[in-house]
Design an enzyme around this catalytic site. Structure first.
Site, mmCIF file in Angstrom:
data_model
loop_
_atom_site.group_PDB
_atom_site.id
_atom_site.type_symbol
_atom_site.label_atom_id
_atom_site.label_comp_id
_atom_site.label_asym_id
_atom_site.label_seq_id
_atom_site.Cartn_x
_atom_site.Cartn_y
_atom_site.Cartn_z
ATOM 1 N N THR A 138 -3.224 -0.719 32.000
ATOM 2 C CA THR A 138 -3.337 0.160 33.178
ATOM 3 C C THR A 138 -2.059 0.183 34.011
ATOM 4 O O THR A 138 -1.893 1.060 34.855
ATOM 5 C CB THR A 138 -4.475 -0.329 34.093
ATOM 6 O OG1 THR A 138 -4.115 -1.630 34.592
ATOM 7 C CG2 THR A 138 -5.793 -0.422 33.347
ATOM 8 N N ASP A 170 10.320 -12.148 30.881
ATOM 9 C CA ASP A 170 10.488 -12.747 29.550
ATOM 10 C C ASP A 170 11.949 -13.105 29.286
ATOM 11 O O ASP A 170 12.248 -14.154 28.700
ATOM 12 C CB ASP A 170 9.985 -11.774 28.471
ATOM 13 C CG ASP A 170 8.462 -11.748 28.404
ATOM 14 O OD1 ASP A 170 7.828 -12.714 28.865
ATOM 15 O OD2 ASP A 170 7.923 -10.751 27.888
ATOM 16 N N ASP A 200 12.012 -6.544 29.573
ATOM 17 C CA ASP A 200 11.066 -7.331 30.366
ATOM 18 C C ASP A 200 11.820 -8.471 31.049
ATOM 19 O O ASP A 200 12.212 -9.446 30.401
ATOM 20 C CB ASP A 200 9.953 -7.871 29.461
ATOM 21 C CG ASP A 200 8.837 -8.486 30.293
ATOM 22 O OD1 ASP A 200 9.134 -9.358 31.135
ATOM 23 O OD2 ASP A 200 7.679 -8.081 30.117
ATOM 24 N N ARG A 256 1.338 -7.400 35.826
ATOM 25 C CA ARG A 256 0.880 -6.030 35.532
ATOM 26 C C ARG A 256 -0.036 -6.055 34.331
ATOM 27 O O ARG A 256 0.323 -6.624 33.294
ATOM 28 C CB ARG A 256 2.074 -5.135 35.134
ATOM 29 C CG ARG A 256 2.927 -4.704 36.229
ATOM 30 C CD ARG A 256 3.804 -3.529 35.858
ATOM 31 N NE ARG A 256 4.430 -3.519 34.541
ATOM 32 C CZ ARG A 256 5.172 -2.524 34.086
ATOM 33 N NH1 ARG A 256 5.377 -1.447 34.821
ATOM 34 N NH2 ARG A 256 5.724 -2.572 32.899
HETATM 35 C C1 PRP Z 1 7.262 -7.135 36.004
HETATM 36 C C2 PRP Z 1 8.375 -7.233 37.024
HETATM 37 C C3 PRP Z 1 7.739 -6.694 38.264
HETATM 38 C C4 PRP Z 1 6.802 -5.654 37.727
HETATM 39 C C5 PRP Z 1 7.374 -4.311 38.022
HETATM 40 O O1 PRP Z 1 6.370 -8.164 36.151
HETATM 41 O O2 PRP Z 1 8.814 -8.538 37.202
HETATM 42 O O3 PRP Z 1 7.029 -7.653 39.012
HETATM 43 O O4 PRP Z 1 6.697 -5.875 36.323
HETATM 44 O O5 PRP Z 1 6.555 -3.320 37.557
HETATM 45 P P1 PRP Z 1 5.799 -2.301 38.503
HETATM 46 O O6 PRP Z 1 6.816 -1.783 39.473
HETATM 47 O O7 PRP Z 1 5.323 -1.273 37.540
HETATM 48 O O8 PRP Z 1 4.680 -3.032 39.181
HETATM 49 P P2 PRP Z 1 5.226 -8.522 35.093
HETATM 50 O O9 PRP Z 1 3.949 -7.884 35.500
HETATM 51 O O10 PRP Z 1 5.710 -8.204 33.711
HETATM 52 O O11 PRP Z 1 5.026 -10.055 35.293
HETATM 53 P P3 PRP Z 1 6.057 -11.256 34.991
HETATM 54 O O12 PRP Z 1 7.208 -11.094 35.967
HETATM 55 O O13 PRP Z 1 5.248 -12.470 35.258
HETATM 56 O O14 PRP Z 1 6.506 -11.132 33.568
HETATM 57 N N1 URA Z 2 8.935 -4.863 34.352
HETATM 58 C C1 URA Z 2 10.033 -5.269 33.685
HETATM 59 O O1 URA Z 2 10.301 -6.457 33.580
HETATM 60 N N2 URA Z 2 10.813 -4.318 33.124
HETATM 61 C C2 URA Z 2 10.559 -3.006 33.228
HETATM 62 O O2 URA Z 2 11.331 -2.198 32.699
HETATM 63 C C3 URA Z 2 9.403 -2.618 33.922
HETATM 64 C C4 URA Z 2 8.611 -3.567 34.485
#
Ligand code: PRP
Ligand code: URA
Length: 208
Positions: free
Chosen positions: A107, A202, A199, A103
């Site tokens: 945005t 993370d 997160d 994400r």
């Molecule tokens: C996080 C999570 C989802 C997404 C959800 O991923 O693991 O994939 O956000 O958010 P959304 O419903 O608003 O799209 P992130 O983009 O942080 O990537 P990562 O898993 O690599 O940390």
């Molecule tokens: N992605 C995450 O990992 N946590 C949240 O709360 C939203 C998006």
């Protein structure tokens, strides 16, 4: 309209409390996410179709049931990886595809950076896996990619969702059922689920 199936079980509640806790360390967090992954698999697969197979036991021939279709697990990287082993332990014959999305922090829109899916998609039951359903943008984008590759029988498997993400997913993919263990209150102003668990990527991989 895709159904929302909220999976309740005391063991899942217990483990959810552990992963929500901000003091939980990375190892414990990862273990509990995986364990919840195993537990939800029983519910997610409850209505899979089976086909009769003839089996010779040490005593006699008998008719048994086995899964009629391939199952494909498709984690959305990175956080979806956290549930894969748990699901795969319960369905060891499942194939695994990967979709990489992140994400944009400003945005909140998903950006695609990787995709590798098995060729059996058109005839398989596909579990698109991401613990967090926040805005729903990542789930919608991943399912778009799965459909473009011929996927039809698709379920979304998450842990923590919120009304905004559910509405978005139902709007764009009304034929996809949504499995969650919690529907939380809302999204905050920076796109995090409240109360959520922070997160997830993370916390799984120790990157913050
Ligand atoms: C996080 C999570 C989802 C997404 C959800 O991923 O693991 O994939 O956000 O958010 P959304 O419903 O608003 O799209 P992130 O983009 O942080 O990537 P990562 O898993 O690599 O940390
Ligand atoms: N992605 C995450 O990992 N946590 C949240 O709360 C939203 C998006």
């Amino acid at each position: 309209m895709g159904k929302v199936i909220l999976i309740n079980h005391p063991l899942i509640e217990h483990k959810l409390a552990i992963i929500r806790n901000k003091t939980t360390d990375t190892k414990t967090f990862r273990e509990n996410v995986n364990e919840i992954g195993s537990l939800v698999t029983y519910e997610i697969t409850r209505d899979l179709t089976t086909k009769p197979v003839q089996v010779e036991t040490p005593i006699a021939m008998t008719t048994c049931q086995q899964l009629a279709k391939d199952v494909v697990i498709v984690p959305i990287l990175r956080a979806g990886l956290g549930m894969v082993d748990g699901i795969h332990n319960v369905i060891p014959t499942a194939k695994i595809g990967h979709i990489g999305l992140y994400r944009d922090e400003r945005t909140l829109k998903p950006h695609s950076y990787y995709m590798k899916l098995p060729p059996v998609l058109p005839d398989a039951t596909i579990l698109v896996v991401d613990p967090m359903l926040a805005t729903g943008g990542s789930a919608v984008a991943a399912i778009n990619l799965v459909k473009q590759q011929g996927g039809k029988d698709i379920r979304f498997v998450g842990l923590v969702g919120c009304p905004e993400g559910i509405a978005m997913l139902q709007k764009h993919h009304p034929n996809v059922d949504i499995y969650l263990v919690s529907v939380d209150e809302r999204l905050n102003e920076v796109g995090y689920i409240v109360p959520g668990l922070g997160d997830c990527g993370d916390r799984l991989f120790g990157t913050k």
